[in-house]
Design an enzyme around this catalytic site. Structure first.
Site, PDB file in Angstrom:
ATOM      1  N   TYR A   1       1.266  -0.834   0.385  1.00  0.00           N
ATOM      2  CA  TYR A   1       0.211  -0.080  -0.303  1.00  0.00           C
ATOM      3  C   TYR A   1       1.167   1.024   0.122  1.00  0.00           C
ATOM      4  CZ  TYR A   1      -3.822   2.988   1.469  1.00  0.00           C
ATOM      5  OH  TYR A   1      -4.814   3.941   0.871  1.00  0.00           O
TER       6      TYR A   1
ATOM      7  N   PHE B   1      -7.268  21.851 -23.904  1.00  0.00           N
ATOM      8  CA  PHE B   1      -7.795  20.887 -25.043  1.00  0.00           C
ATOM      9  C   PHE B   1      -8.856  20.598 -23.754  1.00  0.00           C
ATOM     10  CE2 PHE B   1      -7.063  16.220 -23.551  1.00  0.00           C
ATOM     11  CZ  PHE B   1      -7.199  14.988 -24.628  1.00  0.00           C
ATOM     12  N   THR B   2      -9.116  19.348 -24.122  1.00  0.00           N
ATOM     13  CA  THR B   2     -10.694  19.473 -23.424  1.00  0.00           C
ATOM     14  C   THR B   2     -10.928  18.799 -21.650  1.00  0.00           C
ATOM     15  OG1 THR B   2      -9.999  16.807 -23.640  1.00  0.00           O
ATOM     16  CG2 THR B   2     -12.063  18.290 -25.422  1.00  0.00           C
TER      17      THR B   2
ATOM     18  N   ASP C   1       1.954  20.506 -20.021  1.00  0.00           N
ATOM     19  CA  ASP C   1       1.124  18.590 -20.415  1.00  0.00           C
ATOM     20  C   ASP C   1       1.829  18.001 -21.638  1.00  0.00           C
ATOM     21  OD1 ASP C   1      -0.359  17.736 -21.459  1.00  0.00           O
ATOM     22  OD2 ASP C   1      -2.398  17.995 -21.690  1.00  0.00           O
TER      23      ASP C   1
ATOM     24  N   LYS D   1       0.070   7.697 -23.305  1.00  0.00           N
ATOM     25  CA  LYS D   1       0.464   8.708 -24.255  1.00  0.00           C
ATOM     26  C   LYS D   1       2.154   7.744 -24.902  1.00  0.00           C
ATOM     27  CE  LYS D   1      -3.522  10.163 -24.649  1.00  0.00           C
ATOM     28  NZ  LYS D   1      -3.987  11.797 -23.912  1.00  0.00           N
TER      29      LYS D   1
ATOM     30  N   ARG E   1     -13.144  15.968 -33.906  1.00  0.00           N
ATOM     31  CA  ARG E   1     -12.382  16.726 -33.419  1.00  0.00           C
ATOM     32  C   ARG E   1     -12.883  18.204 -33.649  1.00  0.00           C
ATOM     33  NH1 ARG E   1     -11.267  15.629 -27.887  1.00  0.00           N
ATOM     34  NH2 ARG E   1      -9.859  14.234 -27.851  1.00  0.00           N
TER      35      ARG E   1
ATOM     36  N   PHE F   1     -18.483  14.693 -26.551  1.00  0.00           N
ATOM     37  CA  PHE F   1     -18.317  14.080 -27.357  1.00  0.00           C
ATOM     38  C   PHE F   1     -17.840  13.016 -27.095  1.00  0.00           C
ATOM     39  CE2 PHE F   1     -13.733  13.149 -26.096  1.00  0.00           C
ATOM     40  CZ  PHE F   1     -13.321  14.445 -25.319  1.00  0.00           C
TER      41      PHE F   1
HETATM   42  C1  LIG Z   1      -4.909  12.446 -23.110  1.00  0.00           C
HETATM   43  C2  LIG Z   1      -4.514  13.831 -22.984  1.00  0.00           C
HETATM   44  C3  LIG Z   1      -4.931  14.655 -21.779  1.00  0.00           C
HETATM   45  C4  LIG Z   1      -6.082  13.599 -20.249  1.00  0.00           C
HETATM   46  O1  LIG Z   1      -5.529  12.653 -19.975  1.00  0.00           O
HETATM   47  P1  LIG Z   1      -5.698  10.972 -19.784  1.00  0.00           P
HETATM   48  O2  LIG Z   1      -4.569  10.219 -19.488  1.00  0.00           O
HETATM   49  O3  LIG Z   1      -6.829  10.788 -20.840  1.00  0.00           O
HETATM   50  O4  LIG Z   1      -6.582  11.416 -18.155  1.00  0.00           O
HETATM   51  C5  LIG Z   1      -4.652  16.030 -21.221  1.00  0.00           C
HETATM   52  N1  LIG Z   1      -3.720  16.579 -22.392  1.00  0.00           N
HETATM   53  C6  LIG Z   1      -3.445  16.376 -23.426  1.00  0.00           C
HETATM   54  C7  LIG Z   1      -2.837  16.906 -24.513  1.00  0.00           C
HETATM   55  C8  LIG Z   1      -4.060  15.342 -23.303  1.00  0.00           C
HETATM   56  O5  LIG Z   1      -3.768  14.206 -25.107  1.00  0.00           O
END
Ligand SMILES: *Cc1c(COP(=O)(O)O)cnc(C)c1O
Length: 463
Positions: free
Chosen positions: A78, A130-131, A221, A264, A388, A455
């Site tokens: 943990y 970004f969303t 980011d 990613k 998008r 979306f």
């Molecule tokens: C995917 C993404 C996020 C959010 O990450 P998640 O792992 O999907 O929560 C933030 N910023 C960018 C540019 C992304 O492509």
């Protein structure tokens, strides 16, 4: 680490296949019914109904044998898991940030960071929204303002660094609101919503100078930092002989902290982190993470996930890896350009973005052209892509109107190390086929709209 630049006629993937996953073929009739059942939203298809899945590059990478071996070294304690310390050391080594807090994925880190740094009424400038990032800024009481250069909103501009910040736009914000209202500038590397477009080191350095003067932080980011570094190496003066690893480190050194979706660039199926250099921010965040994610040494992840992430980060900054990754995207893009399919230029790092406005000029933006095109592509071949454009952009929180983004795009996102060049050929053929019969594609009407990040779950019907 110097790169091993070979004189080659063509390149091949720097890996070979050890295990395969069978894919599913479907008939046109099955696909027609499937997309109807899914409300013309590719997010609502079942993966079994998909042949080649270019929905997203998020969490869809193929892990290496080393990462899988790392999974067996999961220390599922943990508190104080060994894998956390390996991850922390890896992030310090390759990215240079001091303090690390794991999170279950990028948005988990965004939630914590936004809550710690944003006060109600604050302004958060960024190089395109970004969303999830913008939503967490808003939920914390802040307001996102776009300060990316104008070229980023023009799919035809071939500016090599469309992720750059327009410092004049930032300066105007500082004049209007005062720097006290701007806790940080949010800088994405390889800007997703602009088409995977990089920011240059020259621009980032100028931004660093400006923000230092005004005591504003830069939060990075860093979801696709290695892809951005690769573009710097290829396009920016003075970086040809630098390794991606060195450039990644330099980018991070110009920022104060980062949120990362490791799904990613970092080649894992789940995971993320928050990393900062400032101790006070770290202490607040490491307290908050306990509320939302889990203890600060696991943040919603299993030990094995952190181990796979640490190894994935190491592999992600390898020159040969990143060249093949971006090279595969370029290969697909060039196939489409040969047939005059309108795509966002220059070709970005993680996918090809079809310009739906030029692909379907007979549709108005409020008829959701990109959504309709993604559905048509799926029906043609079982290739799954995503919208998008206006659907992703959502509504203005104050007025309730749709945002009408300049860019109305369909994203063909290429998962890392998953598909071969032959898959890319099939995808290109399908896009070209749909392009030939584009006049037969009609617009859509939204019949169900969720409140947040619509979306993902919205449903549509043909007009
Ligand atoms: C995917 C993404 C996020 C959010 O990450 P998640 O792992 O999907 O929560 C933030 N910023 C960018 C540019 C992304 O492509």
């Amino acid at each position: 680490m110097k790169s091993k630049e070979l004189v080659q006629r063509s390149w091949a993937e720097p890996y070979k296949i050890k295990m395969v996953e069978l894919v599913h073929m479907t008939t046109a009739a099955e696909r027609k019914k499937a997309i109807e059942d899914a409300g013309y939203n590719t997010f609502l298809l079942r993966s079994k109904q998909v042949y080649i899945d270019l929905l997203t590059d998020s969490g869809t990478s193929a892990m290496s044998d080393r990462q899988w071996a790392g999974m067996m070294l999961g220390d599922e304690s943990y508190a104080g898991s060994e894998n956390f310390y390996h991850l922390e050391a890896t992030i310090r080594k390759y990215y240079g940030y001091k303090y690390v807090i794991p999170a279950h994925q990028g948005r988990g880190a965004e939630n914590i960071l936004s809550k710690v740094l944003i006060k109600p009424g604050d302004i958060i400038p960024g190089n395109m929204y970004f969303t999830t990032t913008r939503l967490h800024q808003e939920l914390a009481g802040g307001r996102f303002v776009d300060i990316i250069i104008d070229e980023a909103h023009d799919p035809l501009s071939e500016h090599p660094f469309k992720g750059n910040v327009d410092l004049k736009k930032l300066e105007a914000l500082v004049k209007e609101y005062g720097s006290k209202k701007i806790p940080y500038v949010c800088i994405a590397t390889s800007v997703n919503m602009a088409g995977g477009q990089p920011i240059s080191l020259q621009n980032l350095r100028a931004l660093r100078d400006f923000t230092k003067k005004h005591k504003i932080k830069i939060i990075h980011d860093m979801t696709r930092v290695a892809e951005n570094a690769y573009f710097i190496r290829m396009k920016e003066k003075g970086y040809k002989n630098k390794s991606v690893r060195e450039i990644v480190h330099e980018i991070c050194s110009l920022t104060d902290g980062a949120t990362m979706s490791a799904k990613k660039d970092a080649l894992v199926n789940i995971g993320g982190f928050l990393a900062v250099n400032d101790k006070k921010t770290y202490e607040e965040a490491s307290n908050l993470v306990v509320v939302y994610e889990g203890l600060h040494t696991y943040g919603g992840l299993a030990g094995r996930d952190m181990e796979a992430m640490a190894i994935g980060i190491t592999e992600s900054v390898d020159d040969d890896h990143i060249r093949a990754r971006v090279g595969q995207v370029e290969y697909l893009g060039n196939k489409l350009l040969e047939k005059k399919v309108p795509i966002v230029l220059p070709i970005g790092g993680h996918g090809i973005f079809i310009d739906a406005k030029r692909f379907l000029p007979h549709l108005k933006q409020k008829q959701f052209p990109a959504q309709a095109l993604a559905a048509a592509l799926y029906v043609d071949s079982g290739v799954r892509t995503m919208e998008r454009g206006i659907v992703s952009a959502g509504r203005n929180a104050d007025t309730g109107d749709h945002y009408y983004p300049e860019l109305e795009l369909v994203r063909l996102t290429v998962p890392r190390r998953v598909y071969t060049q032959a898959h890319m050929d099939v995808v290109a053929e399908s896009v070209v086929e749909v392009f030939k019969k584009r006049k037969s594609i009609s617009g859509l009407k939204m019949i169900f709209e969720p409140k947040y990040l619509r979306f993902f779950q919205a449903r549509f019907k043909p007009l």
